[in-house]
Design a protein around this motif. Structure first.
Motif: not given
Length: 683
Positions: A322-323, A325-330, A351, A355
């Motif tokens: 989950v982290q 995925e959030e990192n990727k979107q940001r 970021l 990652r």
């Protein structure tokens, strides 16, 4: 005015010799032929040490100056060494120095002559002088102190003095340089030194190459991972012989002379690691000093399975994903912005670092979940060996050829509680049957086939032109994909003669008819071609077209290649063989030396039955190998039998052609694509 050596010696003889105090000497500016500081500066401490030990052995040449001083015309380095000793308090200021006083008008002339006529000592003389001093009982340390060098320098010069007298004579003559002499001195055996030097080609007399020859069979303690793992101390404690190279850059350089003992010690030291690995449940554990791929090339290999994670592990893995995925979107949102400033770039860097950290945590957790299936471990094993980092290394999950069937059966049976679909076999091929012919025999037979094709091609310039054109068109006009998945090339277009490689693959080929024809052609062309490379094109341009055609055909012929280690389903020379209507019975016959000595009695029996049409049966099997070979050769003689690898294969998938490449009844040359599914090994 030029001063001859005789005149110089007469002038010196007539001059006054005396002693003057050091404090009365000054370096002359007007009468010194050698510029100040032009001497070898590193030799001054050595010269000072020598003067302290032995005094000034050679007088300085001076001219008398004003106020009771003397200007030094020749001997500036000795004066500099004396100055250093006086400054250090080693000598008093009134130390008596031997001098030769010459006339003022001759000062510069004498300085020039003294430097011109002076001959420096040859390094070999210095080496031998150091050795003699020590041999006469003078301690190494005292010799070192007398000449201002370290004891190690003295030991090295003694080592150089101990080189074979024959080689030392060549060093004096300039035939051996100092670097090579130092390598030769690293071994004590004069005969070995002389043999190593005599074995070098005149163009390859380099110190690195010489060192490789002299250290062959020895283990370098610095470079060998096994030696670093065992340690020199443990090896010597076990009685292992060594050779230390005093002339290397490292004073601790050691060569280990008993490689077998070193390997034995490594295996013993690895045994503790091996015992721990064996306790995990593997069927077998091999301990080796080093991993040799060829020893295990026929082994299969397991790969790990993934066990079901616990609730805690599953939650941790989910949270990490989950982290991520959030990192990727940001990150994607920041990258999509039109412009960027320092703050944005700093956030992107943060970021990206996060990652990397999260990905590492996921990989670590997945590694915890990866395990070896116990049921498959019971049929596989491991190799414990010394890795390149000089530490124990383990190669897990290897499957011996005899265990392949058991592993495949266990894997198909759904072992490991339903996880078999995720427990893979990285490389477990089905058990192979033993090949009919050995690698050596296949190479021999295919080498004879290549020679026969070359000989046949000599009279077919049309085919030579066609095959060369086809191969060049394939290489230059087809796209990479069609090249990669097409047929192999029959020619070596790098202009590589296959003469020597064929002889290496078939030791009996020189007695064959094809080889003799090719050799005769080779000798003919070599006898009429111009000896200089620059004259080749002008010579060819003056020849008749028929002569050029014959030379071209011969040159194409001797580039034909196609030797294999295992029998291929398709050979790169199949198209050529079809075009030439190759009949190998004209070039090769099955006999004891050419075939039957290299196969089993069972195979010889099969060949006799196939060639004669009558079963050889029990009669052949009851004979000893030598008698069976003779019987088989006699039975097959005259039948024209050929092993499959030498037979003319029917053309496969050759499209109908309206144009023949040779005479009207010749078949077209097969240059079509093959299945690309053959196991080959070129020569």
């Amino acid at each position: 005015m030029k001063l001859s050596k005789a005149e110089f010696e007469a002038l010196i003889e007539a001059s006054q010799r005396t002693f003057v105090s050091f404090c009365q000497l000054v370096l002359s500016v007007d009468y010194q032929a050698r510029s100040s500081g032009s001497g070898p500066r590193l030799s001054i401490p050595e010269l000072a040490a020598s003067i302290k030990e032995c005094g000034v052995l050679q007088n300085l040449i001076v001219v008398q100056a004003a106020r009771h001083t003397y200007e030094v015309c020749a001997g500036g380095r000795r004066l500099e060494a004396l100055t250093a000793l006086v400054a250090a308090g080693e000598l008093p200021e009134n130390f008596p120095v031997p001098v030769l006083i010459v006339a003022v008008d001759r000062g510069l002339l004498v300085s020039l002559a003294e430097n011109a006529f002076h001959l420096p000592m040859h390094p070999a003389d210095e080496f031998e002088a150091f050795a003699k001093l020590v041999a006469r009982g003078k301690p190494v340390e005292d010799v070192a102190a007398a000449f201002g060098v370290t004891p190690m320098v003295v030991k090295r010069r003694m080592k150089l003095a101990a080189v074979s007298p024959r080689l030392m004579a060549q060093f004096r003559e300039g035939s051996i340089n100092l670097e090579c002499l130092m390598v030769l001195a690293s071994v004590e055996d004069h005969e070995r030194q002389e043999q190593a030097w005599a074995g070098l080609d005149s163009w390859n007399r380099h110190s690195d190459h010489l060192r490789r020859i002299l250290t062959q069979g020895e283990v370098d303690s610095d470079r060998s991972p096994v030696a670093r793992y065992v340690t020199v101390k443990a090896y010597e404690k076990a009685g292992g012989p060594t050779r230390r190279d005093l002339l290397s850059d490292s004073d601790r350089k050691v060569y280990l002379l008993d490689a077998a003992l070193l390997d034995q010690l490594a295996v013993g030291k690895l045994q503790g690691t091996a015992n721990k690995i064996a306790a995990e449940g593997w069927k077998w554990v091999d301990v080796r000093p080093r991993y040799v791929h060829d020893e295990y090339v026929r082994h299969g290999e397991l790969r790990k399975s993934s066990r079901e994670p616990s609730e805690q592990e599953a939650a941790a893995l989910h949270a990490l994903n989950v982290q991520l995925e959030e990192n990727k979107q940001r990150l994607n949102a920041l990258y999509a912005q039109d412009g960027s400033d320092e703050e944005t770039e700093a956030e992107c860097a943060r970021l990206e670092a996060l990652r990397e950290e999260l990905s590492g945590q996921v990989a670590a957790l997945e590694e915890v979940l990866a395990i070896w299936p116990p049921e498959l471990m019971a049929e596989a094993g491991c190799i414990v060996y010394v890795g390149n980092d000089a530490k124990p290394a383990v190669r897990y999950g290897l499957i011996r050829p005899d265990d392949r069937s058991n592993v495949l059966q266990a894997n198909r049976g759904g072992v490991f509680g339903g996880a078999a679909s995720r427990s893979g076999l990285a490389a477990v091929p089905e058990p192979k049957t033993r090949p009919v012919h050995s690698e050596k025999l296949v190479r021999n037979l295919t080498a004879h086939r290549v020679a026969a094709i070359q000989a046949e091609l000599l009279d077919r310039s049309d085919v030579a032109l066609a095959v060369l054109t086809a191969q060049m068109a394939k290489s230059l006009l087809l796209d990479d994909y069609r090249q990669a998945y097409g047929c192999e090339d029959p020619l070596k277009l790098t202009v590589t003669d296959t003469h020597h490689s064929l002889r290496a693959d078939a030791l009996d080929i020189e007695a064959s008819k094809a080889w003799q024809i090719l050799n005769a052609k080779r000798s003919y062309w070599q006898s009429i071609l111009p000896p200089q490379a620059a004259d080749m094109l002008p010579w060819v341009l003056t020849q008749e077209p028929d002569s050029v055609r014959q030379l071209f055909t011969f040159l194409v012929a001797i580039t034909v290649t196609g030797v294999y280690a295992t029998e291929p389903a398709q050979q790169r020379t199949d198209g050529l063989a079809q075009a030439l209507r190759l009949d190998m019975t004209h070039w090769w016959q099955a006999s004891g030396p050419s075939y039957f000595q290299h196969v089993s009695k069972a195979r010889a029996t099969e060949v006799v039955s196939e060639a004669t049409g009558a079963p050889a049966g029990t009669a052949m099997q009851a004979l000893k190998k030598e008698a069976a070979v003779a019987r088989a050769a006699q039975a097959v003689a005259g039948t024209g039998w050929l092993p499959t690898v030498l037979r003319l294969r029917p053309p496969a998938d050759v499209p109908d052609a309206d144009v023949a490449l040779g005479p009207d009844d010749d078949p077209p040359l097969d240059v079509g694509e093959s299945d690309g599914d053959t196991e080959t090994a070129g020569n």
